[in-house]
Motif scaffolding. Structure first.
Motif, mmCIF file in Angstrom:
data_model
loop_
_atom_site.group_PDB
_atom_site.id
_atom_site.type_symbol
_atom_site.label_atom_id
_atom_site.label_comp_id
_atom_site.label_asym_id
_atom_site.label_seq_id
_atom_site.Cartn_x
_atom_site.Cartn_y
_atom_site.Cartn_z
ATOM 1 N N ASP A 199 0.839 -1.198 0.000
ATOM 2 C CA ASP A 199 0.000 0.000 0.000
ATOM 3 C C ASP A 199 0.875 1.250 0.000
ATOM 4 O O ASP A 199 2.033 1.234 0.453
ATOM 5 C CB ASP A 199 -0.887 0.014 1.262
ATOM 6 N N ARG A 200 0.287 2.341 -0.455
ATOM 7 C CA ARG A 200 0.956 3.624 -0.259
ATOM 8 C C ARG A 200 1.051 3.888 1.238
ATOM 9 O O ARG A 200 0.135 3.519 1.991
ATOM 10 C CB ARG A 200 0.175 4.742 -0.948
ATOM 11 N N PRO A 201 2.124 4.498 1.709
ATOM 12 C CA PRO A 201 2.276 4.703 3.162
ATOM 13 C C PRO A 201 1.068 5.367 3.802
ATOM 14 O O PRO A 201 0.680 5.015 4.926
ATOM 15 C CB PRO A 201 3.526 5.581 3.252
ATOM 16 N N ALA A 202 0.443 6.316 3.101
ATOM 17 C CA ALA A 202 -0.723 6.997 3.678
ATOM 18 C C ALA A 202 -1.923 6.066 3.795
ATOM 19 O O ALA A 202 -2.784 6.256 4.669
ATOM 20 C CB ALA A 202 -1.073 8.214 2.820
ATOM 21 N N ASP A 203 -2.004 5.060 2.915
ATOM 22 C CA ASP A 203 -3.149 4.145 2.914
ATOM 23 C C ASP A 203 -2.916 2.910 3.772
ATOM 24 O O ASP A 203 -3.850 2.139 4.020
ATOM 25 C CB ASP A 203 -3.457 3.694 1.478
ATOM 26 N N TYR A 204 -1.670 2.703 4.183
ATOM 27 C CA TYR A 204 -1.311 1.446 4.845
ATOM 28 C C TYR A 204 -2.116 1.174 6.130
ATOM 29 O O TYR A 204 -2.663 0.068 6.284
ATOM 30 C CB TYR A 204 0.192 1.439 5.125
ATOM 31 N N PRO A 205 -2.232 2.132 7.062
ATOM 32 C CA PRO A 205 -2.972 1.813 8.296
ATOM 33 C C PRO A 205 -4.411 1.381 8.028
ATOM 34 O O PRO A 205 -4.898 0.401 8.616
ATOM 35 C CB PRO A 205 -2.909 3.132 9.083
ATOM 36 N N ALA A 206 -5.121 2.096 7.155
ATOM 37 C CA ALA A 206 -6.518 1.750 6.882
ATOM 38 C C ALA A 206 -6.624 0.412 6.162
ATOM 39 O O ALA A 206 -7.509 -0.405 6.468
ATOM 40 C CB ALA A 206 -7.163 2.854 6.056
ATOM 41 N N ALA A 207 -5.725 0.170 5.208
ATOM 42 C CA ALA A 207 -5.771 -1.095 4.472
ATOM 43 C C ALA A 207 -5.493 -2.275 5.396
ATOM 44 O O ALA A 207 -6.159 -3.319 5.319
ATOM 45 C CB ALA A 207 -4.762 -1.068 3.331
ATOM 46 N N LEU A 208 -4.529 -2.106 6.299
ATOM 47 C CA LEU A 208 -4.230 -3.183 7.237
ATOM 48 C C LEU A 208 -5.387 -3.413 8.201
ATOM 49 O O LEU A 208 -5.751 -4.562 8.492
ATOM 50 C CB LEU A 208 -2.950 -2.843 8.015
ATOM 51 N N ALA A 209 -5.984 -2.327 8.695
ATOM 52 C CA ALA A 209 -7.120 -2.477 9.618
ATOM 53 C C ALA A 209 -8.275 -3.194 8.930
ATOM 54 O O ALA A 209 -8.926 -4.063 9.531
ATOM 55 C CB ALA A 209 -7.556 -1.105 10.119
ATOM 56 N N GLY A 210 -8.536 -2.867 7.654
ATOM 57 C CA GLY A 210 -9.594 -3.540 6.925
ATOM 58 C C GLY A 210 -9.311 -5.021 6.728
ATOM 59 O O GLY A 210 -10.192 -5.866 6.891
ATOM 60 N N ALA A 211 -8.072 -5.345 6.376
ATOM 61 C CA ALA A 211 -7.709 -6.754 6.183
ATOM 62 C C ALA A 211 -7.780 -7.529 7.498
ATOM 63 O O ALA A 211 -8.220 -8.681 7.525
ATOM 64 C CB ALA A 211 -6.300 -6.834 5.601
ATOM 65 N N ALA A 212 -7.356 -6.885 8.600
ATOM 66 C CA ALA A 212 -7.420 -7.560 9.907
ATOM 67 C C ALA A 212 -8.863 -7.798 10.321
ATOM 68 O O ALA A 212 -9.199 -8.847 10.887
ATOM 69 C CB ALA A 212 -6.700 -6.711 10.949
ATOM 70 N N ALA A 213 -9.752 -6.831 10.046
ATOM 71 C CA ALA A 213 -11.168 -7.010 10.391
ATOM 72 C C ALA A 213 -11.778 -8.141 9.578
ATOM 73 O O ALA A 213 -12.578 -8.937 10.090
ATOM 74 C CB ALA A 213 -11.906 -5.702 10.136
ATOM 75 N N THR A 214 -11.392 -8.241 8.316
ATOM 76 C CA THR A 214 -11.895 -9.333 7.476
ATOM 77 C C THR A 214 -11.435 -10.684 8.006
ATOM 78 O O THR A 214 -12.205 -11.644 8.072
ATOM 79 C CB THR A 214 -11.406 -9.141 6.031
ATOM 80 N N THR A 215 -10.162 -10.764 8.390
ATOM 81 C CA THR A 215 -9.644 -12.018 8.952
ATOM 82 C C THR A 215 -10.367 -12.395 10.234
ATOM 83 O O THR A 215 -10.731 -13.552 10.455
ATOM 84 C CB THR A 215 -8.134 -11.872 9.228
ATOM 85 N N LYS A 216 -10.642 -11.385 11.082
ATOM 86 C CA LYS A 216 -11.305 -11.652 12.364
ATOM 87 C C LYS A 216 -12.744 -12.109 12.162
ATOM 88 O O LYS A 216 -13.264 -12.923 12.929
ATOM 89 C CB LYS A 216 -11.271 -10.384 13.212
ATOM 90 N N ALA A 217 -13.374 -11.603 11.091
ATOM 91 C CA ALA A 217 -14.773 -11.949 10.844
ATOM 92 C C ALA A 217 -14.932 -13.337 10.247
ATOM 93 O O ALA A 217 -16.011 -13.931 10.323
ATOM 94 C CB ALA A 217 -15.400 -10.920 9.911
ATOM 95 N N GLU A 218 -13.852 -13.867 9.659
ATOM 96 C CA GLU A 218 -13.938 -15.191 9.044
ATOM 97 C C GLU A 218 -14.040 -16.257 10.123
ATOM 98 O O GLU A 218 -13.446 -16.128 11.187
ATOM 99 C CB GLU A 218 -12.700 -15.448 8.184
ATOM 100 N N PRO A 219 -14.835 -17.331 9.871
ATOM 101 C CA PRO A 219 -14.980 -18.387 10.878
ATOM 102 C C PRO A 219 -13.685 -19.145 11.090
ATOM 103 O O PRO A 219 -12.884 -19.259 10.211
ATOM 104 C CB PRO A 219 -16.055 -19.313 10.255
#
Length: 219
Positions: A199-219
């Motif tokens: 990701d672009r450095p400015a987008d990295y925190p949001a992109a990582l948070a979104g990916a982590a939330a997706t992983t957490k939501a998966e069974p």
């Protein structure tokens, strides 16, 4: 040239997108050039012997052994060895530098990535990196020996149970890259792959948070 057409693609080591991978690719080309020069010299000597019988007969066998068996390989192989050692040093995490750190934990047939600098969030089979920033990857395994490898970003390193190995990654530009376990780890080895999202450095925190939330939501 036709064979080299197969050296591109998401898992190509000859299409680098980071300083470590570029160093490896350059080393490969230097080794290829050295091997080509050595092959050409040997082939030239062979053809001279075939086409001009008696050529070189004035030199005693001991001189041929010294020149062909020691001097010739040393002139070509020693510079290649020195270059390889210097290139290898540039791939190692150097003491005194403390870039962001990510833990890569392998198990049959999943990669889990933890981000200690980001509140220990986790992603599964997707590794997020900020572009243009070196990141140290701490690689380990929970079961058998695996290998962490993103060909376009760096060389591979083994994931060994009970041991943490370190690899420094840096991607020059944002994009999607492919990673693969490069050590046969069982019947599901072919499925042991992962995606690297840079990701672009400015987008990295949001992109990582979104990916982590997706992983957490998966069974």
């Amino acid at each position: 040239m036709a064979a080299l057409c197969g050296c591109s693609g998401p898992l190509s080591t000859l299409d680098p997108s980071g300083p470590s991978a570029a160093s490896i690719a350059t080393l490969w080309w230097v080794m290829l050039a050295g091997a080509g020069v050595l092959f050409a010299l040997v082939l030239t000597l062979f053809l001279l012997v075939i086409l001009r019988p008696g050529w070189g007969s004035r030199l005693p066998p001991s001189r041929w052994i010294t020149l062909g068996g020691l001097a010739l390989p040393a002139v070509i192989l020693l510079p290649l060895l020195c270059y390889g050692l210097l290139a290898g040093e540039r791939l190692l995490p150097l003491p005194g530098h403390s870039p962001p750190r990510i833990e890569a934990v392998a198990r049959q047939w999943v990669w889990t990535f933890r981000y200690p600098d980001r509140g220990n969030v986790e992603t599964t089979n997707v590794l997020h990196l900020p572009a243009g920033t070196p990141v140290d990857i701490d690689v380990s395994s929970e079961d058998v020996i695996h290998a962490f490898w993103v060909p376009r970003l760096a060389g591979k390193i083994d994931a060994v149970p009970g041991q943490v190995n370190h690899l420094r990654l840096q991607a020059d530009t944002p994009g999607r890259y492919e990673g693969q376990c490069n050590e046969f780890c069982g019947v599901g080895h072919a499925r042991m792959h992962f995606v690297v999202i840079v990701d672009r450095p400015a987008d990295y925190p949001a992109a990582l948070a979104g990916a982590a939330a997706t992983t957490k939501a998966e069974p």
